[in-house]
Scaffold this active site. Structure first.
Site, PDB file in Angstrom:
ATOM      1  N   LYS A  29       0.829  -1.211   0.000  1.00  0.00           N
ATOM      2  CA  LYS A  29       0.000   0.000   0.000  1.00  0.00           C
ATOM      3  C   LYS A  29       0.862   1.260   0.000  1.00  0.00           C
ATOM      4  O   LYS A  29       0.649   2.175  -0.777  1.00  0.00           O
ATOM      5  CB  LYS A  29      -0.938   0.025   1.225  1.00  0.00           C
ATOM      6  CG  LYS A  29      -1.834  -1.200   1.347  1.00  0.00           C
ATOM      7  CD  LYS A  29      -2.743  -1.116   2.563  1.00  0.00           C
ATOM      8  CE  LYS A  29      -2.033  -1.140   3.901  1.00  0.00           C
ATOM      9  NZ  LYS A  29      -1.331  -2.407   4.204  1.00  0.00           N
ATOM     10  N   ARG A 104      -9.593   1.526   8.899  1.00  0.00           N
ATOM     11  CA  ARG A 104      -9.219   0.161   9.244  1.00  0.00           C
ATOM     12  C   ARG A 104     -10.255  -0.524  10.115  1.00  0.00           C
ATOM     13  O   ARG A 104     -10.082  -1.681  10.477  1.00  0.00           O
ATOM     14  CB  ARG A 104      -7.944   0.243  10.065  1.00  0.00           C
ATOM     15  CG  ARG A 104      -6.729  -0.270   9.397  1.00  0.00           C
ATOM     16  CD  ARG A 104      -5.621   0.031  10.379  1.00  0.00           C
ATOM     17  NE  ARG A 104      -4.480  -0.766  10.181  1.00  0.00           N
ATOM     18  CZ  ARG A 104      -3.413  -0.382   9.505  1.00  0.00           C
ATOM     19  NH1 ARG A 104      -3.389   0.772   8.898  1.00  0.00           N
ATOM     20  NH2 ARG A 104      -2.379  -1.169   9.439  1.00  0.00           N
ATOM     21  N   ARG A 143      11.568  -5.778   4.757  1.00  0.00           N
ATOM     22  CA  ARG A 143      11.383  -4.330   4.556  1.00  0.00           C
ATOM     23  C   ARG A 143      12.420  -3.506   5.317  1.00  0.00           C
ATOM     24  O   ARG A 143      12.751  -3.795   6.465  1.00  0.00           O
ATOM     25  CB  ARG A 143       9.984  -3.914   5.016  1.00  0.00           C
ATOM     26  CG  ARG A 143       9.819  -2.382   5.002  1.00  0.00           C
ATOM     27  CD  ARG A 143       8.414  -1.930   5.090  1.00  0.00           C
ATOM     28  NE  ARG A 143       7.692  -2.491   6.204  1.00  0.00           N
ATOM     29  CZ  ARG A 143       6.378  -2.461   6.306  1.00  0.00           C
ATOM     30  NH1 ARG A 143       5.653  -1.887   5.370  1.00  0.00           N
ATOM     31  NH2 ARG A 143       5.787  -2.984   7.352  1.00  0.00           N
ATOM     32  N   ARG A 176      11.393  -1.555  10.789  1.00  0.00           N
ATOM     33  CA  ARG A 176      10.337  -1.077  11.684  1.00  0.00           C
ATOM     34  C   ARG A 176      10.232  -1.986  12.901  1.00  0.00           C
ATOM     35  O   ARG A 176      10.360  -3.193  12.779  1.00  0.00           O
ATOM     36  CB  ARG A 176       9.000  -1.067  10.924  1.00  0.00           C
ATOM     37  CG  ARG A 176       8.670   0.296  10.366  1.00  0.00           C
ATOM     38  CD  ARG A 176       7.530   0.297   9.415  1.00  0.00           C
ATOM     39  NE  ARG A 176       6.303  -0.348   9.898  1.00  0.00           N
ATOM     40  CZ  ARG A 176       5.156  -0.349   9.227  1.00  0.00           C
ATOM     41  NH1 ARG A 176       5.073   0.268   8.064  1.00  0.00           N
ATOM     42  NH2 ARG A 176       4.100  -0.944   9.708  1.00  0.00           N
ATOM     43  N   ARG A 187      -0.712  -8.275  13.904  1.00  0.00           N
ATOM     44  CA  ARG A 187      -1.215  -7.320  12.901  1.00  0.00           C
ATOM     45  C   ARG A 187      -2.136  -8.028  11.907  1.00  0.00           C
ATOM     46  O   ARG A 187      -3.158  -7.475  11.504  1.00  0.00           O
ATOM     47  CB  ARG A 187      -0.043  -6.660  12.168  1.00  0.00           C
ATOM     48  CG  ARG A 187       0.713  -5.683  13.060  1.00  0.00           C
ATOM     49  CD  ARG A 187       2.073  -5.341  12.501  1.00  0.00           C
ATOM     50  NE  ARG A 187       2.016  -4.714  11.198  1.00  0.00           N
ATOM     51  CZ  ARG A 187       3.065  -4.615  10.381  1.00  0.00           C
ATOM     52  NH1 ARG A 187       4.240  -5.103  10.742  1.00  0.00           N
ATOM     53  NH2 ARG A 187       2.950  -4.020   9.220  1.00  0.00           N
TER      54      ARG A 187
HETATM   55  P1  AP5 Z   1       4.844  -1.622   1.839  1.00  0.00           P
HETATM   56  O1  AP5 Z   1       4.515  -0.778   0.643  1.00  0.00           O
HETATM   57  O2  AP5 Z   1       5.597  -0.998   2.951  1.00  0.00           O
HETATM   58  O3  AP5 Z   1       3.507  -2.357   2.362  1.00  0.00           O
HETATM   59  P2  AP5 Z   1       2.250  -1.799   3.143  1.00  0.00           P
HETATM   60  O4  AP5 Z   1       1.034  -2.452   2.554  1.00  0.00           O
HETATM   61  O5  AP5 Z   1       2.265  -0.314   3.188  1.00  0.00           O
HETATM   62  O6  AP5 Z   1       2.523  -2.461   4.557  1.00  0.00           O
HETATM   63  P3  AP5 Z   1       2.472  -1.856   6.035  1.00  0.00           P
HETATM   64  O7  AP5 Z   1       3.126  -2.901   6.877  1.00  0.00           O
HETATM   65  O8  AP5 Z   1       3.028  -0.475   6.097  1.00  0.00           O
HETATM   66  O9  AP5 Z   1       0.975  -1.842   6.303  1.00  0.00           O
HETATM   67  P4  AP5 Z   1       0.336  -1.835   7.659  1.00  0.00           P
HETATM   68  O10 AP5 Z   1      -1.055  -1.534   7.250  1.00  0.00           O
HETATM   69  O11 AP5 Z   1       0.509  -3.057   8.463  1.00  0.00           O
HETATM   70  O12 AP5 Z   1       1.147  -0.725   8.483  1.00  0.00           O
HETATM   71  P5  AP5 Z   1       0.826   0.805   8.833  1.00  0.00           P
HETATM   72  O13 AP5 Z   1       2.080   1.548   8.814  1.00  0.00           O
HETATM   73  O14 AP5 Z   1      -0.337   1.298   8.051  1.00  0.00           O
HETATM   74  O15 AP5 Z   1       5.637  -2.913   1.293  1.00  0.00           O
HETATM   75  C1  AP5 Z   1       6.070  -3.933   2.178  1.00  0.00           C
HETATM   76  C2  AP5 Z   1       7.411  -4.495   1.683  1.00  0.00           C
HETATM   77  O16 AP5 Z   1       7.231  -5.161   0.436  1.00  0.00           O
HETATM   78  C3  AP5 Z   1       8.504  -3.444   1.432  1.00  0.00           C
HETATM   79  O17 AP5 Z   1       9.740  -3.996   1.778  1.00  0.00           O
HETATM   80  C4  AP5 Z   1       8.450  -3.189  -0.079  1.00  0.00           C
HETATM   81  O18 AP5 Z   1       9.694  -2.785  -0.593  1.00  0.00           O
HETATM   82  C5  AP5 Z   1       8.038  -4.561  -0.583  1.00  0.00           C
HETATM   83  N1  AP5 Z   1       7.196  -4.514  -1.778  1.00  0.00           N
HETATM   84  C6  AP5 Z   1       6.142  -3.673  -1.996  1.00  0.00           C
HETATM   85  N2  AP5 Z   1       5.571  -3.951  -3.176  1.00  0.00           N
HETATM   86  C7  AP5 Z   1       6.279  -4.986  -3.708  1.00  0.00           C
HETATM   87  C8  AP5 Z   1       6.152  -5.737  -4.925  1.00  0.00           C
HETATM   88  N3  AP5 Z   1       5.171  -5.465  -5.813  1.00  0.00           N
HETATM   89  N4  AP5 Z   1       7.045  -6.747  -5.152  1.00  0.00           N
HETATM   90  C9  AP5 Z   1       8.007  -7.026  -4.246  1.00  0.00           C
HETATM   91  N5  AP5 Z   1       8.183  -6.355  -3.081  1.00  0.00           N
HETATM   92  C10 AP5 Z   1       7.313  -5.342  -2.820  1.00  0.00           C
HETATM   93  O19 AP5 Z   1       0.302   0.662  10.353  1.00  0.00           O
HETATM   94  C11 AP5 Z   1       1.174   0.326  11.385  1.00  0.00           C
HETATM   95  C12 AP5 Z   1       0.422   0.342  12.709  1.00  0.00           C
HETATM   96  O20 AP5 Z   1      -0.113   1.663  12.955  1.00  0.00           O
HETATM   97  C13 AP5 Z   1      -0.810  -0.568  12.801  1.00  0.00           C
HETATM   98  O21 AP5 Z   1      -0.453  -1.889  13.163  1.00  0.00           O
HETATM   99  C14 AP5 Z   1      -1.629   0.141  13.889  1.00  0.00           C
HETATM  100  O22 AP5 Z   1      -1.114  -0.125  15.163  1.00  0.00           O
HETATM  101  C15 AP5 Z   1      -1.373   1.610  13.587  1.00  0.00           C
HETATM  102  N6  AP5 Z   1      -2.382   2.177  12.678  1.00  0.00           N
HETATM  103  C16 AP5 Z   1      -2.146   2.703  11.447  1.00  0.00           C
HETATM  104  N7  AP5 Z   1      -3.293   3.115  10.895  1.00  0.00           N
HETATM  105  C17 AP5 Z   1      -4.275   2.854  11.787  1.00  0.00           C
HETATM  106  C18 AP5 Z   1      -5.679   3.023  11.772  1.00  0.00           C
HETATM  107  N8  AP5 Z   1      -6.317   3.559  10.722  1.00  0.00           N
HETATM  108  N9  AP5 Z   1      -6.364   2.628  12.870  1.00  0.00           N
HETATM  109  C19 AP5 Z   1      -5.762   2.087  13.936  1.00  0.00           C
HETATM  110  N10 AP5 Z   1      -4.439   1.885  14.010  1.00  0.00           N
HETATM  111  C20 AP5 Z   1      -3.697   2.258  12.937  1.00  0.00           C
END
Ligand code: AP5
Length: 238
Positions: A29, A104, A143, A176, A187
């Site tokens: 994402k 979410r 990552r 991270r 998660r």
């Molecule tokens: P990446 O693009 O970083 O993936 P992502 O989908 O953004 O994954 P996240 O782990 O950031 O999502 P998340 O929803 O768990 O975390 P968030 O920060 O939102 O890609 C991942 C890896 O794959 C990278 O190494 C990249 O290089 C690689 N990659 C990407 N595309 C590729 C491809 N096509 N081919 C090969 N490799 C590829 O949330 C973190 C925490 O914050 C949550 O757990 C929660 O505690 C809190 N939080 C955030 N938002 C909320 C909310 N709305 N409500 C409540 N708590 C929240």
């Protein structure tokens, strides 16, 4: 790079419908949202990045959120909703925006509906980024993120040119805290329990488009731009 893979007609002109990227942790994402933001000239609103930024700056909000994040739990709705509401009211969001990691929970989705209708936006375009569970662990454990600009890499699939250094600004690449296996499990459980119902919530209104997140990053980007261009064209004539 972005322009080369963009379909005809895409220009930095904003997007009439807000775009939501929803999908499991590691689906790509953040990687893809940055491309959309650059190409369409709209802000990328990642609630995860916002919390990490708060924590780096040592705010009370950041410290509170970090405790939930390190356990792989969701931050309480009222905190997230208030943060996004403030951000969407800023002038740079007037031409549209891309949401990554929000909403979410169904309560967050309902709050967003109210915010959008109050501000006069069209209904969102929800893109469900799908990824085979077998790939999730590889994506998350591999990552690395730039400490300076937040650029995303993967030591297996998208490595930097110089190990541990960002290609763009030379910043240090770090892992991270929540990319440890035991936190990843939590998660994923939170995703299943709280976020999958959000997809169902939007599906009932026929707002969801599926996107296969398993291809190479450029392949996914191309498919994503194609969906947005097709939908936005229709959306802007509603
Ligand atoms: P990446 O693009 O970083 O993936 P992502 O989908 O953004 O994954 P996240 O782990 O950031 O999502 P998340 O929803 O768990 O975390 P968030 O920060 O939102 O890609 C991942 C890896 O794959 C990278 O190494 C990249 O290089 C690689 N990659 C990407 N595309 C590729 C491809 N096509 N081919 C090969 N490799 C590829 O949330 C973190 C925490 O914050 C949550 O757990 C929660 O505690 C809190 N939080 C955030 N938002 C909320 C909310 N709305 N409500 C409540 N708590 C929240």
């Amino acid at each position: 790079d972005d322009i080369r893979v963009a379909p005809q007609g895409s220009a930095a002109k904003g997007i009439p419908r807000p775009v939501i990227l929803i999908g499991p942790p590691g689906a790509g994402k953040g990687t893809q949202a940055k491309k959309v933001a650059a190409l369409y000239g709209v802000p990328h609103l990642s609630t995860g990045d916002m919390f990490r930024d708060h924590f780096r700056r040592g705010t009370e909000l950041g410290v509170r959120a970090k405790a939930f994040m390190d356990r792989g739990e969701l931050v309480p709705d009222e905190i997230v909703v208030a943060m996004i509401e403030q951000r969407i009211a800023e002038p740079d969001c007037a031409k549209g925006f891309i949401l990554d990691g929000f909403p979410r929970t169904v309560a967050q989705a309902e709050a967003l509906d109210q915010m959008l209708s109050r501000a006069g936006f069209l209904e969102p375009l929800v893109i469900h980024v799908k990824l085979d569970p077998a790939l999730i662990l590889r994506r998350l454990t591999g990552r690395r993120m730039c400490k300076v600009g937040g650029e995303i890499y993967n030591i297996y699939d998208c490595p930097p040119k110089t190990p541990d250094r960002c290609d763009r600004d030379g910043g240090e690449l770090v892992q991270r805290d929540d990319d440890r296996e035991e936190v990843i499990r939590e998660r994923l459980a939170a995703y299943h329990e709280y976020t999958e119902p959000v997809i169902a919530y939007y599906k009932r209104r026929d707002l969801v488009e599926d996107l296969d997140g398993s291809g190479a990053p450029e392949v996914v980007t191309h498919a994503l731009f194609a969906v947005i261009d097709r939908k936005e064209e229709r959306g802007s004539h509603l």
